[in-house]
Scaffold this active site. Structure first.
Site, PDB file in Angstrom:
ATOM      1  N   ARG A   1      -5.784 -62.900 -75.806  1.00 45.33           N
ATOM      2  CA  ARG A   1      -4.373 -62.621 -76.099  1.00 45.33           C
ATOM      3  C   ARG A   1      -3.469 -62.864 -74.892  1.00 45.33           C
ATOM      4  O   ARG A   1      -2.501 -62.141 -74.680  1.00 45.33           O
ATOM      5  CB  ARG A   1      -4.176 -61.182 -76.595  1.00 45.33           C
TER       6      ARG A   1
ATOM      7  N   ARG B   1       2.893 -61.375 -77.065  1.00 44.74           N
ATOM      8  CA  ARG B   1       4.028 -60.463 -76.943  1.00 44.74           C
ATOM      9  C   ARG B   1       4.314 -59.909 -75.562  1.00 44.74           C
ATOM     10  O   ARG B   1       5.400 -59.413 -75.322  1.00 44.74           O
ATOM     11  CB  ARG B   1       3.827 -59.298 -77.919  1.00 44.74           C
TER      12      ARG B   1
ATOM     13  N   ARG C   1       9.687 -67.477 -79.784  1.00 44.93           N
ATOM     14  CA  ARG C   1       8.929 -67.123 -80.970  1.00 44.93           C
ATOM     15  C   ARG C   1       9.802 -66.903 -82.217  1.00 44.93           C
ATOM     16  O   ARG C   1       9.388 -67.219 -83.326  1.00 44.93           O
ATOM     17  CB  ARG C   1       8.121 -65.873 -80.620  1.00 44.93           C
TER      18      ARG C   1
ATOM     19  N   ASP D   1      -4.583 -67.530 -85.348  1.00 46.76           N
ATOM     20  CA  ASP D   1      -5.020 -66.177 -85.669  1.00 46.76           C
ATOM     21  C   ASP D   1      -6.291 -66.246 -86.501  1.00 46.76           C
ATOM     22  O   ASP D   1      -6.540 -67.257 -87.167  1.00 46.76           O
ATOM     23  CB  ASP D   1      -3.946 -65.394 -86.427  1.00 46.76           C
TER      24      ASP D   1
ATOM     25  N   TYR E   1     -10.787 -57.023 -92.956  1.00 44.88           N
ATOM     26  CA  TYR E   1      -9.364 -57.114 -93.333  1.00 44.88           C
ATOM     27  C   TYR E   1      -9.209 -57.399 -94.822  1.00 44.88           C
ATOM     28  O   TYR E   1      -8.338 -56.836 -95.488  1.00 44.88           O
ATOM     29  CB  TYR E   1      -8.660 -58.213 -92.531  1.00 44.88           C
TER      30      TYR E   1
HETATM   31  O1  1CP Z   1      -3.643 -65.779 -76.454  1.00 50.34           O
HETATM   32  C1  1CP Z   1      -4.141 -65.450 -77.546  1.00 50.34           C
HETATM   33  O2  1CP Z   1      -5.298 -64.979 -77.587  1.00 50.34           O
HETATM   34  C2  1CP Z   1      -3.300 -65.604 -78.768  1.00 50.34           C
HETATM   35  C3  1CP Z   1      -3.956 -66.136 -79.987  1.00 50.34           C
HETATM   36  C4  1CP Z   1      -4.502 -65.065 -80.919  1.00 50.34           C
HETATM   37  C5  1CP Z   1      -5.845 -64.710 -81.094  1.00 50.34           C
HETATM   38  C6  1CP Z   1      -7.038 -65.196 -80.290  1.00 50.34           C
HETATM   39  C7  1CP Z   1      -3.745 -64.314 -81.862  1.00 50.34           C
HETATM   40  C8  1CP Z   1      -2.280 -64.358 -82.028  1.00 50.34           C
HETATM   41  N1  1CP Z   1      -4.620 -63.593 -82.636  1.00 50.34           N
HETATM   42  C9  1CP Z   1      -5.891 -63.791 -82.172  1.00 50.34           C
HETATM   43  C10 1CP Z   1      -7.142 -63.281 -82.716  1.00 50.34           C
HETATM   44  C11 1CP Z   1      -7.101 -62.041 -83.531  1.00 50.34           C
HETATM   45  N2  1CP Z   1      -6.246 -61.701 -84.536  1.00 50.34           N
HETATM   46  C12 1CP Z   1      -8.091 -61.034 -83.450  1.00 50.34           C
HETATM   47  C13 1CP Z   1      -9.266 -61.078 -82.523  1.00 50.34           C
HETATM   48  C14 1CP Z   1      -8.876 -60.681 -81.146  1.00 50.34           C
HETATM   49  C15 1CP Z   1      -8.641 -59.200 -80.940  1.00 50.34           C
HETATM   50  O3  1CP Z   1      -9.528 -58.410 -81.303  1.00 50.34           O
HETATM   51  O4  1CP Z   1      -7.605 -58.871 -80.379  1.00 50.34           O
HETATM   52  C16 1CP Z   1      -7.782 -60.040 -84.383  1.00 50.34           C
HETATM   53  C17 1CP Z   1      -8.538 -58.768 -84.658  1.00 50.34           C
HETATM   54  C18 1CP Z   1      -6.612 -60.472 -85.074  1.00 50.34           C
HETATM   55  C19 1CP Z   1      -5.933 -59.805 -86.188  1.00 50.34           C
HETATM   56  C20 1CP Z   1      -4.520 -59.523 -85.814  1.00 50.34           C
HETATM   57  N3  1CP Z   1      -3.534 -60.468 -85.880  1.00 50.34           N
HETATM   58  C21 1CP Z   1      -3.968 -58.348 -85.273  1.00 50.34           C
HETATM   59  C22 1CP Z   1      -4.753 -57.062 -84.966  1.00 50.34           C
HETATM   60  C23 1CP Z   1      -4.475 -55.980 -85.963  1.00 50.34           C
HETATM   61  C24 1CP Z   1      -5.453 -54.832 -85.867  1.00 50.34           C
HETATM   62  O5  1CP Z   1      -6.362 -54.722 -86.739  1.00 50.34           O
HETATM   63  O6  1CP Z   1      -5.346 -54.035 -84.916  1.00 50.34           O
HETATM   64  C25 1CP Z   1      -2.609 -58.577 -85.053  1.00 50.34           C
HETATM   65  C26 1CP Z   1      -1.586 -57.612 -84.502  1.00 50.34           C
HETATM   66  C27 1CP Z   1      -2.349 -59.929 -85.438  1.00 50.34           C
HETATM   67  C28 1CP Z   1      -1.078 -60.702 -85.309  1.00 50.34           C
HETATM   68  C29 1CP Z   1      -1.049 -61.532 -84.080  1.00 50.34           C
HETATM   69  N4  1CP Z   1      -1.939 -62.557 -83.816  1.00 50.34           N
HETATM   70  C30 1CP Z   1      -1.622 -63.167 -82.627  1.00 50.34           C
HETATM   71  C31 1CP Z   1      -0.470 -62.479 -82.095  1.00 50.34           C
HETATM   72  C32 1CP Z   1       0.244 -62.844 -80.810  1.00 50.34           C
HETATM   73  C33 1CP Z   1      -0.136 -61.448 -83.013  1.00 50.34           C
HETATM   74  C34 1CP Z   1       1.014 -60.448 -82.871  1.00 50.34           C
HETATM   75  C35 1CP Z   1       2.108 -60.721 -83.849  1.00 50.34           C
HETATM   76  C36 1CP Z   1       3.198 -61.646 -83.396  1.00 50.34           C
HETATM   77  O7  1CP Z   1       3.446 -61.918 -82.213  1.00 50.34           O
HETATM   78  O8  1CP Z   1       3.898 -62.056 -84.306  1.00 50.34           O
END
Ligand code: 1CP
Length: 363
Positions: free
Chosen positions: A38, A42, A51, A87, A162
């Site tokens: 990540r 954000r 964004r 994602d 999920y």
């Molecule tokens: O630099 C990076 O790693 C960004 C790319 C990335 C990756 C590798 C994003 C963007 N998501 C992910 C993988 C991801 N998505 C995982 C595995 C990594 C981890 O455990 O953190 C998981 C569980 C998700 C599911 C997900 N998508 C969540 C977690 C929710 C929960 O269950 O707690 C969230 C908040 C998202 C949305 C998301 N995905 C990525 C971002 C930057 C965001 C935030 C929303 C946004 O900015 O609009």
């Protein structure tokens, strides 16, 4: 169309001697590689600036924007690898399962997975037609990047969690109920999710990703016996399918201290560990056949530069110069993190991370 860079030289060869790839292989290299899960997103003001307010799934569908967001942390931090901005729910979204990502919440499913008829909502993924934007982003990145690009997918269990829960969960009661009560359906679901991960990862590699990471973020909710019976065969299928690609395969989960052997045994070249287990303890359990990635507590980064650098030095000391280490956090960068603190972490890893010689060559 192959990109300019890939026409000149296969991208895996271009980065064969890179410290990140060498560390994944446990081979000698000059400095401890560092990147952060990540790292895009954000916590970065430049991310918030480009964004906009729409769904992240729309941002991912814009290759120029997704490329820019992927590059931002590489420019700012000087990390040794980029991770594709995408994602884990992108493939299930693309085949029309009905998944959205709600700002401030995470993935949400309008009609969660409940019965055998829901399997029909998970048709196979054709990356060229279902996620052309992901492939275009990878191609654009390969032309731009001076460091390896990591492609990724969600592991079958974490994506299933999920789809069944319908939203982020703490206890996975619905997912585990289905797992215990409908084992055949459970395996049917995970088998399809394995196929989606395979198709997605293979297409990312074909377009130039130099390594892949399978995120099984929530596998720590399972006992070792549960993981072996309900999950391992499916993650193993994903790793096996990627074996011939020749790229390093990273396997990551949170709270998986009791599962580390199993996470390695399904076919990973690198196991990601969180802050709950020391690197030297993990290595004692796993031996030298796999590399380790991790494991600074993201909370230490939020706490400030003092705790972050103390924690960084502890991780480096626990690794003791072993070549099979990729420095990372134990989980993703959190939004509250000050980017300047992460810059300091990178500086200390690069200045103080010493790689010794390998005493036991990995198989
Ligand atoms: O630099 C990076 O790693 C960004 C790319 C990335 C990756 C590798 C994003 C963007 N998501 C992910 C993988 C991801 N998505 C995982 C595995 C990594 C981890 O455990 O953190 C998981 C569980 C998700 C599911 C997900 N998508 C969540 C977690 C929710 C929960 O269950 O707690 C969230 C908040 C998202 C949305 C998301 N995905 C990525 C971002 C930057 C965001 C935030 C929303 C946004 O900015 O609009």
């Amino acid at each position: 169309m192959p990109s300019a860079a890939s026409r000149q030289e296969p991208v895996t060869e271009r980065f064969a001697q890179h410290c990140f790839v060498q560390a994944c292989r446990g081979l000698p290299h000059d400095r401890v590689p560092v990147w952060f899960m990540r790292q895009a997103g954000r916590s970065l003001p430049e991310y918030r600036a480009v964004r906009g307010s729409g769904s992240i799934l729309d941002a991912i569908k814009d290759p120029d924007l997704a490329t820019e967001i992927t590059l931002q942390p590489v420019r700012r931090y000087g990390v040794d690898a980029a991770i594709l901005f995408s994602d884990i729910v992108v493939p299930v979204h693309a085949v029309g399962f009905g998944v959205t990502v709600t700002p401030g919440v995470g993935p949400e499913v309008q009609h969660p997975f409940r019965s055998a008829s829901d399997l029909q909502r998970l048709r196979p993924l054709d990356p060229e037609t279902d996620t052309p934007y992901v492939l275009e982003t990878v191609r654009l990145l390969v032309d731009e990047l001076k460091v390896p690009l990591i492609g990724f997918a969600g592991a079958p269990f974490t994506v299933a969690a999920y789809l069944i829960e319908g939203r982020p969960s703490r206890d996975y009661l619905l997912a585990k109920s289905l797992m215990f009560n409908a084992e055949k359906l459970w395996h049917g679901l995970l088998d399809r999710l394995a196929d989606l991960a395979i198709a997605s990862l293979q297409s990312q590699v074909e377009c130039g990703a130099v390594a892949v990471q399978l995120f099984d973020s929530w596998a720590g909710a399972l006992s070792a016996e549960q993981y072996k019976r309900y999950v391992a065969p499916h993650s193993e299928k994903v790793f096996e399918a990627l074996a011939t690609s020749g790229v390093p395969r990273i396997h990551f989960g949170v709270n998986t201290s009791e599962l580390l052997n199993l996470l390695a045994a399904v076919g990973a070249d690198v196991v990601g560990i969180d802050w709950r287990v020391r690197i030297d303890d993990a290595r004692a359990r796993l031996g030298d056949a796999v590399a380790l990635q991790g494991n600074l507590d993201p909370a230490a980064v939020v706490a400030g530069v003092g705790p972050a650098l103390a924690g960084t030095r502890e991780v480096l000391a626990a690794n003791g110069g072993h070549p099979s280490h990729i420095f990372n956090l134990g989980h993703g960068v959190v939004p509250q993190c000050d980017p300047d603190v992460l810059s300091e972490v990178v500086r200390v890893v690069h200045d103080e991370g010493k790689v010794g010689s390998l005493t036991h060559a990995p198989q």
